[in-house]
Design an enzyme around this catalytic site. Structure first.
Site, PDB file in Angstrom:
ATOM      1  N   GLY A  75       0.783  -1.223   0.000  1.00  0.00           N
ATOM      2  CA  GLY A  75       0.000   0.000   0.000  1.00  0.00           C
ATOM      3  C   GLY A  75       0.818   1.278   0.000  1.00  0.00           C
ATOM      4  CD  GLN A  76       6.869   1.805  -0.370  1.00  0.00           C
ATOM      5  OE1 GLN A  76       6.858   0.584  -0.530  1.00  0.00           O
ATOM      6  NE2 GLN A  76       7.979   2.508  -0.368  1.00  0.00           N
ATOM      7  NE  ARG A  77       1.762   9.659  -1.187  1.00  0.00           N
ATOM      8  CZ  ARG A  77       0.541  10.179  -1.360  1.00  0.00           C
ATOM      9  NH1 ARG A  77       0.044  10.316  -2.565  1.00  0.00           N
ATOM     10  NH2 ARG A  77      -0.164  10.578  -0.328  1.00  0.00           N
ATOM     11  CB  ILE A  79       3.614  -0.177  -4.236  1.00  0.00           C
ATOM     12  CG1 ILE A  79       5.070  -0.470  -3.882  1.00  0.00           C
ATOM     13  CG2 ILE A  79       2.985  -1.449  -4.801  1.00  0.00           C
ATOM     14  CD1 ILE A  79       5.254  -1.661  -2.977  1.00  0.00           C
TER      15      ILE A  79
END
Lengths: 187, 327
Positions: A75-77, A79
């Site tokens: 969920g990292q920005r 990605i």
């Protein structure tokens, strides 16, 4: 016979006899929402040594000639632009929210509304897990639903479910909703 | 009925094998005049080859004294060895080397166990913003990796530059707790050149993708590299699982002359980071989404290497060097 199945097995059990051969569920949400913990708890795996997801994790359960694939995507920005690549042929979207992370409610709402507009997710049922209800600072699910404007979704089935992936509370209720909604859609 | 017979046959086969093993041990002992522990020490060079065999010999011994030797406190190792020598009726004056060898091996065995406990304790300690020690370590990590750029605030988008996910790294430590931070800081401080090189490479988009106009258009090029800090926390998990599963015994018994310590674990982490970095480049994945595929392949490779009893994961701490220093 015996106890009813839990987690992913309960979904595949319910799907038994439907014409579908392969079911695809995608788990999305901001980083630190609890997607991997949820996936592991659904697969009855240890949730104590989880690390941030680089890329994605996948769990597959096969039974009665059917295969259930659950994709948990980081969920990292940086990605998030990759999310779109994984939406094709999705049968159900699980969107996970950290109910205690009030500062990012707006951000998570924006990401969800962008997803809902994706062509590949047209009419696909959405289950929103208001996760981390075990924390004292967690907002109630009803409040989160309102913030996300879920009631405006007219083109699909949706549900919000309060849960704690760590304790397992509420998770099976969400799975039961999934069982009913995937089956309904497939028939 | 058929099933029952099969179980009975298996049971007798088991008894037979067990009996055969005892008889064999008895005969060999009478024949060579040495007990199993002595034979292990004489026939195997020190390091994992010897210690692993001693460990399993003690573990499967029917004698309680030998079994409990595995879990004695490190201060009691000397006494435990004296007791074992007495029990086996070995004269320490005619076998001076044996006591030393056994003691070194037993220290490694109990040291490994206490290292597992120490690492587990660090892992279970969550990162705490209220704890000034934790905060200092985090800020120090920044200074090591970005010496020329001051941090604008404790909560800052800058953390993404060294590969944390968002503006506050605290949530990224998760299941690895302080262990992840300790490892990253050790790597940045003691293996600085490699750490900086790896950080630099992690931020580089791949060349073939840059020339692809579609990627530029979608502005995805930034998403191609990996996240340094997150990968560090992930590799911490890898090192941790190698340790807990016992796979690291081979390496630690080869590199630590006596008790393996946290320092050995952190050096193993540095080695794994270096090797993963190289492996990632060799595998040449299209993008970060292949991370877990590459990671499991890497994990399998390390496990395969550790099956070799002479394997040491830190080349500069090889078993032969230790031989010169310690024995």
């Amino acid at each position: 016979m015996g106890e009813p199945q839990k987690g992913l097995l309960s979904v595949i059990e319910k799907l038994k006899g439907s014409s579908e051969q392969e079911v695809r569920i995608v788990l999305l949400g901001l980083d630190n929402a609890g997607k991997t913990t949820l996936l592991k708890s659904l697969a009855s795996e240890d949730v104590n040594t989880i690390t941030p997801t680089q890329g994605f994790n996948i769990k597959s359960v096969a039974s009665h000639g059917m295969k259930l694939n659950v994709w948990d995507i980081g969920g990292q920005r940086k990605i998030r632009p990759f999310w779109k690549k994984y939406l094709e042929n999705t049968d159900l979207l699980i969107y996970v929210i950290d109910s205690a992370d009030k500062k990012r409610f707006e951000e998570t709402g924006l990401e969800l509304s962008e997803l809902i507009d994706e062509e590949n997710l047209k009419g696909v049922p959405v289950l929103v897990f208001a996760n981390k209800q075990d924390l004292a600072t967690a907002s109630p699910a009803s409040e989160i639903a309102e913030g996300l404007n879920l009631h405006t979704y007219r083109d699909r089935e949706w549900q919000i479910q309060a849960c704690s992936a760590v304790s397992g509370e509420g998770v099976q209720d969400g799975m039961n909703w999934i069982c009913n909604n995937i089956v309904n859609k497939k028939k | 009925m058929k099933h029952f017979l099969r179980v009975v046959t298996q049971f007798f086969l088991f008894l037979y094998c067990k009996l055969l093993w005892r008889v064999l041990k008895f005969v060999v002992r009478k024949f060579t005049g040495r007990c199993e522990l002595q034979r292990i020490c004489y026939n195997n060079k020190h390091g994992a080859r010897r210690t692993l065999k001693i460990e399993s010999s003690l573990k499967y011994s029917k004698n309680e004294l030998l079994q409990t030797a595995l879990s004695v406190h490190s201060d009691k190792v000397e006494k435990a060895i004296d007791d074992i020598m007495a029990l086996k009726k070995i004269n320490p004056d005619t076998n001076p080397q044996l006591g030393i060898s056994l003691q070194a091996s037993l220290l490694q065995i109990v040291g490994y166990r206490s290292l597992v406990a120490e690492v587990e304790k660090l892992r279970k300690e969550p990162y705490d913003c209220e704890n000034p020690e934790h905060e200092d370590m985090l800020v120090k990590l920044w200074k090591e990796l970005r010496p020329d750029t001051p941090l604008t605030g404790r909560i800052s988008k800058q953390w993404c530059e060294i590969g944390f996910q968002g503006s506050d790294p605290k949530t990224d430590f998760r299941g690895m707790g302080l262990l992840g931070l300790h490892n990253l800081l050790y790597f940045a401080e003691h293996d600085k050149a490699t750490a900086l090189q790896m950080l630099h490479d992690s931020l580089q988009p791949k060349h073939n993708e840059i020339t692809n106009p579609e990627w530029e258009q979608k502005n995805l090029d930034k998403a191609i590299g990996f996240s340094f800090a997150i990968v560090g926390i992930n590799i911490t998990d890898l090192a941790y699982s190698l340790l807990v599963s016992g796979a690291l015994k081979t390496h630690l018994y080869n590199v630590a002359p006596e008790m393996p310590s946290l320092l050995h674990f952190q050096q193993t982490f540095c080695y794994l980071m270096q090797e993963f970095h190289r492996f990632w480049n060799e595998e040449d994945p299209c993008d970060i989404m292949e991370f877990n595929r590459v990671r499991s392949k890497f994990h399998r490779r390390i496990l395969r290497q550790l099956k070799n009893p002479d394997m040491a994961l830190c080349p500069h701490f090889s078993a032969s060097d230790l031989h010169l220093i310690n024995l």
